[in-house]
Design a protein around this motif. Structure first.
Motif, PDB file in Angstrom:
ATOM      1  N   GLY A   1      36.864  10.559  37.068  1.00 18.77           N
ATOM      2  CA  GLY A   1      38.238  11.020  37.235  1.00 18.77           C
ATOM      3  C   GLY A   1      38.471  12.369  36.594  1.00 18.77           C
ATOM      4  O   GLY A   1      39.146  13.238  37.157  1.00 18.77           O
ATOM      5  N   GLU A   2      37.907  12.566  35.415  1.00 19.23           N
ATOM      6  CA  GLU A   2      38.068  13.854  34.740  1.00 19.23           C
ATOM      7  C   GLU A   2      37.342  14.960  35.492  1.00 19.23           C
ATOM      8  O   GLU A   2      37.859  16.080  35.620  1.00 19.23           O
ATOM      9  N   LEU A   3      36.158  14.668  36.007  1.00 28.50           N
ATOM     10  CA  LEU A   3      35.419  15.679  36.769  1.00 28.50           C
ATOM     11  C   LEU A   3      36.175  16.088  38.028  1.00 28.50           C
ATOM     12  O   LEU A   3      36.210  17.271  38.387  1.00 28.50           O
ATOM     13  N   VAL A   4      36.773  15.109  38.711  1.00 30.12           N
ATOM     14  CA  VAL A   4      37.557  15.428  39.907  1.00 30.12           C
ATOM     15  C   VAL A   4      38.744  16.315  39.536  1.00 30.12           C
ATOM     16  O   VAL A   4      39.056  17.294  40.229  1.00 30.12           O
ATOM     17  N   LEU A   5      39.405  15.980  38.428  1.00 27.91           N
ATOM     18  CA  LEU A   5      40.537  16.783  37.974  1.00 27.91           C
ATOM     19  C   LEU A   5      40.108  18.212  37.657  1.00 27.91           C
ATOM     20  O   LEU A   5      40.750  19.181  38.089  1.00 27.91           O
ATOM     21  N   LEU A   6      39.017  18.361  36.916  1.00 30.04           N
ATOM     22  CA  LEU A   6      38.560  19.691  36.521  1.00 30.04           C
ATOM     23  C   LEU A   6      38.047  20.489  37.719  1.00 30.04           C
ATOM     24  O   LEU A   6      38.286  21.700  37.815  1.00 30.04           O
ATOM     25  N   ALA A   7      37.346  19.814  38.629  1.00 31.04           N
ATOM     26  CA  ALA A   7      36.850  20.510  39.818  1.00 31.04           C
ATOM     27  C   ALA A   7      38.007  20.971  40.697  1.00 31.04           C
ATOM     28  O   ALA A   7      37.999  22.091  41.222  1.00 31.04           O
ATOM     29  N   GLY A   8      39.011  20.107  40.856  1.00 32.89           N
ATOM     30  CA  GLY A   8      40.178  20.496  41.646  1.00 32.89           C
ATOM     31  C   GLY A   8      40.928  21.651  41.019  1.00 32.89           C
ATOM     32  O   GLY A   8      41.346  22.593  41.711  1.00 32.89           O
ATOM     33  N   TYR A   9      41.078  21.593  39.693  1.00 29.30           N
ATOM     34  CA  TYR A   9      41.745  22.707  39.010  1.00 29.30           C
ATOM     35  C   TYR A   9      40.930  23.987  39.156  1.00 29.30           C
ATOM     36  O   TYR A   9      41.482  25.061  39.436  1.00 29.30           O
ATOM     37  N   GLY A  10      39.614  23.888  38.955  1.00 27.78           N
ATOM     38  CA  GLY A  10      38.774  25.072  39.067  1.00 27.78           C
ATOM     39  C   GLY A  10      38.840  25.699  40.450  1.00 27.78           C
ATOM     40  O   GLY A  10      38.852  26.930  40.586  1.00 27.78           O
ATOM     41  N   PHE A  11      38.894  24.858  41.482  1.00 26.02           N
ATOM     42  CA  PHE A  11      38.967  25.368  42.854  1.00 26.02           C
ATOM     43  C   PHE A  11      40.258  26.150  43.075  1.00 26.02           C
ATOM     44  O   PHE A  11      40.241  27.288  43.559  1.00 26.02           O
ATOM     45  N   LEU A  12      41.385  25.543  42.707  1.00 24.50           N
ATOM     46  CA  LEU A  12      42.675  26.200  42.928  1.00 24.50           C
ATOM     47  C   LEU A  12      42.859  27.410  42.010  1.00 24.50           C
ATOM     48  O   LEU A  12      43.356  28.462  42.437  1.00 24.50           O
ATOM     49  N   ALA A  13      42.448  27.263  40.747  1.00 23.43           N
ATOM     50  CA  ALA A  13      42.637  28.355  39.797  1.00 23.43           C
ATOM     51  C   ALA A  13      41.752  29.549  40.122  1.00 23.43           C
ATOM     52  O   ALA A  13      42.105  30.691  39.804  1.00 23.43           O
ATOM     53  N   ALA A  14      40.599  29.313  40.750  1.00 28.87           N
ATOM     54  CA  ALA A  14      39.748  30.430  41.156  1.00 28.87           C
ATOM     55  C   ALA A  14      40.453  31.291  42.201  1.00 28.87           C
ATOM     56  O   ALA A  14      40.373  32.522  42.170  1.00 28.87           O
ATOM     57  N   PHE A  15      41.160  30.653  43.130  1.00 29.75           N
ATOM     58  CA  PHE A  15      41.953  31.409  44.099  1.00 29.75           C
ATOM     59  C   PHE A  15      43.124  32.110  43.409  1.00 29.75           C
ATOM     60  O   PHE A  15      43.462  33.252  43.748  1.00 29.75           O
ATOM     61  N   ALA A  16      43.749  31.418  42.453  1.00 28.14           N
ATOM     62  CA  ALA A  16      44.875  32.027  41.744  1.00 28.14           C
ATOM     63  C   ALA A  16      44.429  33.260  40.972  1.00 28.14           C
ATOM     64  O   ALA A  16      45.133  34.284  40.952  1.00 28.14           O
ATOM     65  N   TYR A  17      43.262  33.179  40.338  1.00 27.33           N
ATOM     66  CA  TYR A  17      42.736  34.336  39.611  1.00 27.33           C
ATOM     67  C   TYR A  17      42.527  35.514  40.563  1.00 27.33           C
ATOM     68  O   TYR A  17      42.907  36.652  40.258  1.00 27.33           O
ATOM     69  N   GLY A  18      41.923  35.246  41.711  1.00 22.91           N
ATOM     70  CA  GLY A  18      41.706  36.313  42.677  1.00 22.91           C
ATOM     71  C   GLY A  18      43.007  36.917  43.177  1.00 22.91           C
ATOM     72  O   GLY A  18      43.117  38.136  43.355  1.00 22.91           O
ATOM     73  N   THR A  19      44.021  36.071  43.377  1.00 23.44           N
ATOM     74  CA  THR A  19      45.318  36.572  43.835  1.00 23.44           C
ATOM     75  C   THR A  19      45.967  37.459  42.788  1.00 23.44           C
ATOM     76  O   THR A  19      46.528  38.520  43.101  1.00 23.44           O
ATOM     77  N   VAL A  20      45.888  37.034  41.529  1.00 22.41           N
ATOM     78  CA  VAL A  20      46.466  37.841  40.448  1.00 22.41           C
ATOM     79  C   VAL A  20      45.784  39.198  40.365  1.00 22.41           C
ATOM     80  O   VAL A  20      46.445  40.240  40.221  1.00 22.41           O
ATOM     81  N   MET A  21      44.465  39.215  40.467  1.00 23.07           N
ATOM     82  CA  MET A  21      43.762  40.491  40.388  1.00 23.07           C
ATOM     83  C   MET A  21      44.028  41.356  41.621  1.00 23.07           C
ATOM     84  O   MET A  21      44.021  42.588  41.535  1.00 23.07           O
ATOM     85  N   ASN A  22      44.279  40.730  42.762  1.00 20.11           N
ATOM     86  CA  ASN A  22      44.699  41.505  43.930  1.00 20.11           C
ATOM     87  C   ASN A  22      46.044  42.181  43.680  1.00 20.11           C
ATOM     88  O   ASN A  22      46.271  43.328  44.088  1.00 20.11           O
ATOM     89  N   MET A  23      46.937  41.469  43.014  1.00 20.53           N
ATOM     90  CA  MET A  23      48.245  42.043  42.696  1.00 20.53           C
ATOM     91  C   MET A  23      48.104  43.239  41.765  1.00 20.53           C
ATOM     92  O   MET A  23      48.912  44.175  41.810  1.00 20.53           O
ATOM     93  N   GLN A  24      47.069  43.223  40.927  1.00 24.49           N
ATOM     94  CA  GLN A  24      46.856  44.354  40.020  1.00 24.49           C
ATOM     95  C   GLN A  24      46.405  45.598  40.773  1.00 24.49           C
ATOM     96  O   GLN A  24      46.881  46.705  40.507  1.00 24.49           O
TER      97      GLN A  24
END
Length: 276
Positions: free
Chosen positions: A172-195
């Motif tokens: 359960g923890e691995l699924v949570l962390l993997a899901g967060y990592g997947f979404l947050a990786a896109f969020a990081y890219g979006t933030v840097m695009n905004m820069q």
């Protein structure tokens, strides 16, 4: 799957000043990233569109330094500093391995796992320091670096804010962390695009920001910019983060938790008086 409700030690306990500093730097960072959508065409910021990113960069760099100092003052003891140094050095060494090719950036999965175990305060400091060290290592120092530090700080801090740090374990923890990592990786890219997006010449590209357009029109341009320039890159980063989290996560989480227990961050460091 849940385990015993043993409270997980935190390397840094955020106090009121640290939280206030984090909120301040996040607010300024959000304004620095979102000003093309917020400023009306007649504002002075829009009139100096090419200067605004540089001004925000300088201010953001100062604020990141203030936050790091505040977190350090609030309880980053010698054992936590040692842990921070080891993890930051490891993350900085991981970054050049993929050379950013197709978004292959293995450092992100380590930030997810470290933030999960060591908490949001330590996570923010670790993310910012790791990105700073990796920029020096790879020669990636520029006006984008403070935004990378802030974005990675948010990325790692977010992992520390996920639910169930004391109880959730196993698959359960691995699924949570993997899901967060997947979404947050896109969020990081979006933030840097905004820069980087405001630096584009509005006369040279239909996906560049238009100082004379409204927020919705610029938002449409920004979405088109993300789809055209970084979607594949962000997808590669997200997939690599998920794969490494699932395959290496159990062993690294176990090692980090063992090191945290042995370090006993919340126990004060004492020195015995010399004996004659």
């Amino acid at each position: 799957m849940t385990g015993n409700a043993t409270r997980q030690a935190r390397a840094v306990r955020l106090g009121p000043r640290s939280i206030a500093a984090l909120v301040l730097v996040s607010a300024v960072g959000g304004a620095a990233l979102g000003w093309p959508f917020l400023a009306p065409p007649t504002s002075q910021v829009s009139a100096h569109a090419q200067d605004a990113p540089w001004l925000f960069t300088g201010l953001l760099l100062l604020l990141v330094a203030v936050v790091a100092a505040t977190i350090s003052e609030s309880g980053l003891g010698p054992k936590a500093v040692a842990m921070l140094g080891v993890l930051a050095a490891t993350g900085a060494a991981l970054r050049p391995l993929g050379a950013g090719t197709a978004g292959i950036e293995p450092m992100f999965f380590l930030m997810v796992l470290s933030g999960r175990v060591l908490g949001p305060g330590f996570g923010f400091a670790l993310g910012a320091v790791t990105m700073f060290a990796s920029a020096l290592l790879t020669g990636g120092v520029g006006p984008w670096m403070p935004f990378q530090m802030l974005s990675m700080g948010w990325f790692t801090m977010g992992a520390g804010l996920l639910p169930g740090p004391d109880r959730l374990r196993g698959r359960g923890e691995l699924v949570l962390l993997a899901g967060y990592g997947f979404l947050a990786a896109f969020a990081y890219g979006t933030v840097m695009n905004m820069q980087g997006w405001p630096y584009l010449d509005p006369d040279g590209s239909p996906i560049a920001p238009d100082p004379q357009a409204g927020p919705l029109a610029n938002l449409a341009r920004f979405v088109a910019y993300c789809l055209a320039t970084s979607l594949g890159w962000d997808l590669g980063r997200a997939v690599v983060t998920v794969v490494l989290t699932v395959t290496l996560g159990p062993a690294i989480l176990k090692a980090l938790r063992r090191a945290t227990r042995r370090a006993a961050f919340e126990s004060p460091v004492t020195f015995d008086a010399p004996t004659e």
